[in-house]
Scaffold this motif. Structure first.
Motif, mmCIF file in Angstrom:
data_model
loop_
_atom_site.group_PDB
_atom_site.id
_atom_site.type_symbol
_atom_site.label_atom_id
_atom_site.label_comp_id
_atom_site.label_asym_id
_atom_site.label_seq_id
_atom_site.Cartn_x
_atom_site.Cartn_y
_atom_site.Cartn_z
ATOM 1 N N ILE A 326 37.738 72.967 72.276
ATOM 2 C CA ILE A 326 38.926 73.400 73.021
ATOM 3 C C ILE A 326 38.908 72.745 74.391
ATOM 4 C CG2 ILE A 326 40.182 75.388 73.922
ATOM 5 C CD1 ILE A 326 38.487 77.086 71.897
ATOM 6 N N ASP A 327 40.026 72.145 74.762
ATOM 7 C CA ASP A 327 40.151 71.521 76.081
ATOM 8 C C ASP A 327 41.410 72.051 76.750
ATOM 9 O OD1 ASP A 327 39.404 69.367 78.078
ATOM 10 O OD2 ASP A 327 41.463 68.765 77.572
ATOM 11 N N LEU A 328 41.276 72.592 77.957
ATOM 12 C CA LEU A 328 42.433 73.111 78.684
ATOM 13 C C LEU A 328 43.247 71.949 79.229
ATOM 14 C CD1 LEU A 328 40.850 76.107 80.644
ATOM 15 C CD2 LEU A 328 41.771 76.042 78.328
ATOM 16 N N ASP A 329 44.514 71.911 78.874
ATOM 17 C CA ASP A 329 45.374 70.809 79.301
ATOM 18 C C ASP A 329 45.713 70.927 80.785
ATOM 19 O OD1 ASP A 329 45.327 70.039 76.677
ATOM 20 O OD2 ASP A 329 47.277 70.955 76.183
ATOM 21 N N ARG A 330 45.746 69.793 81.451
ATOM 22 C CA ARG A 330 46.148 69.686 82.864
ATOM 23 C C ARG A 330 45.351 70.621 83.777
ATOM 24 N NH1 ARG A 330 50.619 70.062 79.896
ATOM 25 N NH2 ARG A 330 51.100 72.149 80.632
ATOM 26 N N PHE A 331 44.098 70.853 83.417
ATOM 27 C CA PHE A 331 43.280 71.751 84.243
ATOM 28 C C PHE A 331 42.988 71.135 85.609
ATOM 29 C CE2 PHE A 331 39.166 73.465 85.647
ATOM 30 C CZ PHE A 331 39.486 74.818 85.690
ATOM 31 N N LYS A 332 42.890 69.798 85.652
ATOM 32 C CA LYS A 332 42.633 69.128 86.928
ATOM 33 C C LYS A 332 43.770 69.391 87.909
ATOM 34 C CE LYS A 332 41.392 64.621 88.878
ATOM 35 N NZ LYS A 332 42.421 64.681 89.958
ATOM 36 N N ASP A 370 36.181 72.123 81.706
ATOM 37 C CA ASP A 370 37.293 72.884 81.136
ATOM 38 C C ASP A 370 37.243 72.846 79.617
ATOM 39 O OD1 ASP A 370 37.876 70.217 80.826
ATOM 40 O OD2 ASP A 370 39.984 70.387 81.389
ATOM 41 N N GLU A 371 36.057 72.688 79.063
ATOM 42 C CA GLU A 371 35.899 72.553 77.617
ATOM 43 C C GLU A 371 35.078 73.703 77.048
ATOM 44 O OE1 GLU A 371 34.230 68.753 76.791
ATOM 45 O OE2 GLU A 371 36.006 67.648 77.452
ATOM 46 N N PHE A 372 35.514 74.135 75.884
ATOM 47 C CA PHE A 372 34.830 75.191 75.153
ATOM 48 C C PHE A 372 34.630 74.716 73.719
ATOM 49 C CE2 PHE A 372 37.375 77.032 78.496
ATOM 50 C CZ PHE A 372 36.573 78.023 79.048
ATOM 51 N N MET A 373 33.684 75.341 73.039
ATOM 52 C CA MET A 373 33.540 75.077 71.618
ATOM 53 C C MET A 373 33.288 76.401 70.911
ATOM 54 S SD MET A 373 31.367 72.272 69.447
ATOM 55 C CE MET A 373 32.459 70.963 70.031
ATOM 56 N N LEU A 435 39.330 66.613 68.559
ATOM 57 C CA LEU A 435 39.886 67.051 69.835
ATOM 58 C C LEU A 435 40.558 65.890 70.564
ATOM 59 C CD1 LEU A 435 40.264 69.115 72.122
ATOM 60 C CD2 LEU A 435 37.980 68.498 72.945
ATOM 61 N N ARG A 436 39.938 64.720 70.524
ATOM 62 C CA ARG A 436 40.533 63.574 71.198
ATOM 63 C C ARG A 436 41.884 63.224 70.582
ATOM 64 N NH1 ARG A 436 35.137 61.731 72.016
ATOM 65 N NH2 ARG A 436 35.069 60.494 70.102
ATOM 66 N N ARG A 437 41.981 63.361 69.244
ATOM 67 C CA ARG A 437 43.268 63.106 68.605
ATOM 68 C C ARG A 437 44.290 64.162 69.016
ATOM 69 N NH1 ARG A 437 40.654 62.008 63.639
ATOM 70 N NH2 ARG A 437 41.648 63.813 62.664
ATOM 71 N N ALA A 438 43.838 65.401 69.153
ATOM 72 C CA ALA A 438 44.759 66.463 69.566
ATOM 73 C C ALA A 438 45.270 66.226 70.983
ATOM 74 C CB ALA A 438 44.061 67.821 69.478
#
Length: 707
Positions: A326-332, A370-373, A435-438
């Protein structure tokens, strides 16, 4: 009583012997108490010569305080009445005014006719003995003080294994059962006190057991078995080792360090120390090494260990394991626009939501900024779809930040063991590829490794469509669960609980479809149906009891709730005072000012407002301060732990005290046992709801049993 008798020669011999005694003051008094004879020992002890003291009243040997109290006359009177007067210790005064500690014996002397001739008085200087006794007493006091202030409990046993002494710390560690241990107790009995076996034996005969608890005989038997095993094991260790230390896990969950030291004569000393807190700190350190410091979630190291155990287990059980990156989008952007503190708040909120909804076979870790698994063990694809949908729901909920909200989106990549990897490294790598494709897919935020795409999302869209069908097809039903006054046990109302009777899937609980209904907008017509149906049912009851209906945050913010409530009350004829609306903290924190304004307008109609699941949110007290709620509903998680958790009981006590201070009644949810009810009664709780009072029932059954 002594008489003067014997020939003159014998009397002279006695006189000479008395005169020659120097270690004791031996002298005679006439009937009035004046000194009539005086030996060398008296002169040595008191400093007076014979000529100086003869004819002087013996009260001169007393202190001024004792003379003022009349003690000299009392001594003579007691001697006459009892045949002797013995004072084991008292201060006496010498000629030079100095004092000494004296042991005194006064005996009356009578002639053959019984006439009082005077008194024989023997005084021994016991000053040195008193000082030695005081020294020993002081040493003993200090030893006792040291024993009683030890951090450890201490017991000393003789060679036969019989208790010689035990300090008070034993009672502090093991409770009242250890407080009754005295000299002569054997080692087994001490072990019984340690393990609670003595407490079990001391329980009142015939006392009712807690519902669901082990019968008292079984508890006592278990404690006795543990005590005997503990005693036998440690007595065997004492026979083989002069010194031994071990840590025992007691039945009550505490960790106790026991140390034995044998003495040369076969006796031994045992010390006991409660190291539960030490073990807790050690566990905390271990926890910190395997968990993320910001969110409290497991870290990557913990994730690796988990997967190394989970994958072989799944292979053995014939299950699959999905790993979800899981990666939070635009977290930066959040960090750049609002600061790192805001970013940390978002991370903690997301992590807390996900962790709170984990079930058996599910796992979540923070693996980066900002990553979870996550990991999910499953046997059917529906299990994975449900888990993914719950993750999406958690990730999509807004996060409140100092007066504004942030909505966080996320990309998710999924790989499945064993098809997408049989080793942990391979599986995790393929998950990160997905995840990279997502991340790069503008239309889909969830990507499966290789060809597995969209299954969870398709299932979610299907269920959302079926929700709208359910509204028109009349597939929803309401059950009613009774609410009762704790003091009397009498019903005071009920809560209306929604169910979805799906024609193909069967009965679906609201936890499974309410979040989906909220996200797709179906909650507004569903909520209106629930409110109207519950009010119509209550209006037909013969008793004026309340009906309680839950409100969704979406209904409060997006629906014209005040007009809806007003219209339904008018349509059904239900008195407004008999309707209670339940809201959770999440219904308010989205747009607090607007939500509170709506609730005040509804309350003005005469409808009561209850705050549901109180104590589980992070702003409970602030919300309670902001609005005059009519009832507090204590969350069932606290009730479930009330019997075994001091922390849960303390929280319940605090909430009840808060309710009393604000004059707001408190209802405890999830009351299932008599023990829970008894504890709530003891704490002064007002109302209760749960299986102990009645299960949720269809309307006809509820009306038959409770109306």
């Amino acid at each position: 009583m002594p008489h003067i008798q014997g020939p003159p020669a014998e009397a002279e011999l006695v006189r000479l012997l008395i005169q020659g005694v120097t270690d004791y003051a031996i002298y005679a008094l006439d009937p009035s108490g004046s000194v009539s004879s005086w030996n060398a020992g008296a002169q040595r002890a008191k400093g007076y010569t014979r000529d100086e003291i003869l004819g002087t009243h013996f009260s001169c040997f007393y202190t001024p305080e004792d003379r003022a109290a009349g003690l000299p006359a009392q001594a003579l009177q007691r001697a006459r009445e009892l045949g002797r007067c013995e004072v084991a210790g008292a201060w006496r005064v010498r000629k030079d005014g100095s004092r000494f500690w004296a042991h005194v014996l006064v005996t009356p002397i009578y002639d053959r006719t019984g006439r009082l001739l005077g008194y024989a008085k023997i005084t021994r200087d016991a000053t040195q003995q008193k000082a030695e006794a005081e020294r020993i007493a002081e040493v003993t006091r200090k030893l006792d003080l040291a024993l009683e202030n030890m951090a450890q409990g201490l017991c000393m046993f003789d060679p036969d294994g019989t208790l010689v002494l035990a300090n008070r710390r034993m009672e502090a560690i093991f409770g009242a059962a250890a407080g009754g241990l005295g000299p002569g107790t054997d080692f087994l009995e001490v072990c019984r006190a340690m393990t609670g076996a003595r407490a079990s034996e001391a329980a009142a005969p015939g006392a009712p057991a807690r519902p669901g608890a082990m019968p008292s005989e079984a508890r006592a038997g278990q404690a006795e078995h543990y005590a005997q095993a503990l005693s036998g094991r440690h007595l065997d260790l004492l026979r083989r080792h002069r010194r031994w230390r071990s840590v025992e896990a007691l039945p009550d969950g505490r960790a106790i360090a026991l140390s034995h030291s044998a003495l040369p004569d076969g006796a031994w000393v045992t010390t006991c120390e409660d190291i539960t807190e030490q073990r807790r700190i050690e566990a905390q350190i271990h926890h910190m090494a395997r968990h993320d410091g910001l969110t409290g979630l497991p870290n990557r190291s913990f994730l690796n260990d988990y997967l190394d155990e989970e994958l072989p287990r799944a292979r053995k059980q014939g299950c699959q394991v999905a790993t979800l990156a899981i990666d939070l989008d635009r977290f930066k952007e959040i960090n750049d626009l609002y600061g790192r503190a805001a970013g940390d708040t978002v991370l903690r909120a997301v992590a807390g939501r996900i962790a709170a909804q984990l079930d058996t076979g599910e796992f979540i870790a923070r693996t980066g900024g900002d990553e979870f698994m996550a990991a999910k063990r499953f046997t059917q694809q529906s299990g994975l779809s449900d888990f993914t949908a719950r993750l999406v729901t958690c990730l999509g909920e807004p996060v409140r930040l100092d007066g504004f909200e942030l909505t966080v989106a996320a990309s998710i990549g999924i790989a499945i063991f064993p098809g997408d990897g049989i080793r942990r490294e391979q599986l995790v790598g393929n998950t990160e590829l997905a995840l990279r494709r997502a991340r790069g897919n503008l239309s889909e935020s969830i990507c499966f490794y290789e060809s597995r795409m969209d299954e969870a999302e398709r299932e979610r869209r299907t269920l959302a469509g079926e929700l709208w069908t359910a509204i028109t097809a009349d597939q929803f039903v309401l059950d009613y669960q009774v609410q009762a006054a704790i003091a009397s046990g009498e019903p005071i109302g009920c809560e209306a609980l929604l169910r979805w009777q799906h024609p193909r899937r069967g009965l679906i609980s609201p936890d499974s479809f309410i979040p989906l209904a909220e996200s797709c907008g179906a909650i507004l017509p569903i909520g209106e149906w629930v409110l109207r149906t519950a009010c119509r049912a209550a209006a037909q009851w013969t008793s004026p009891r309340k009906v309680s209906v839950n409100l969704s945050p979406v209904q409060i913010i997006h629906g014209n709730l005040v007009k809806l409530v007003t219209r339904i009350l008018a349509e059904t004829g239900l008195d407004a005072s008999r309707l209670e609306l339940e809201i959770t903290e999440s219904a308010i924190i989205g747009d607090k000012a607007r939500a509170l304004d709506i609730l005040r307008r509804i309350q003005a109609l005469g409808v009561t407002i209850a705050i549901d699941n109180f104590g589980t949110g992070y702003s409970s007290l602030d919300i309670l301060r902001s609005f005059p709620f009519d009832k507090i509903k204590l969350d069932r998680t606290f009730i479930a732990e009330i019997s075994g958790s001091r922390q849960a009981r303390a929280i319940i006590r605090a909430i009840l005290a808060l309710g009393r201070s604000l004059a707001i009644p408190v209802l405890a949810e999830g009351v299932e046992t008599g023990e829970q009810l008894r504890l709530l009664q003891a704490e002064g709780c007002d109302q209760a709801q749960g299986l102990l009072f009645g299960r949720p029932q269809p309307l006809d059954h509820f009306r038959r049993d409770h109306i």
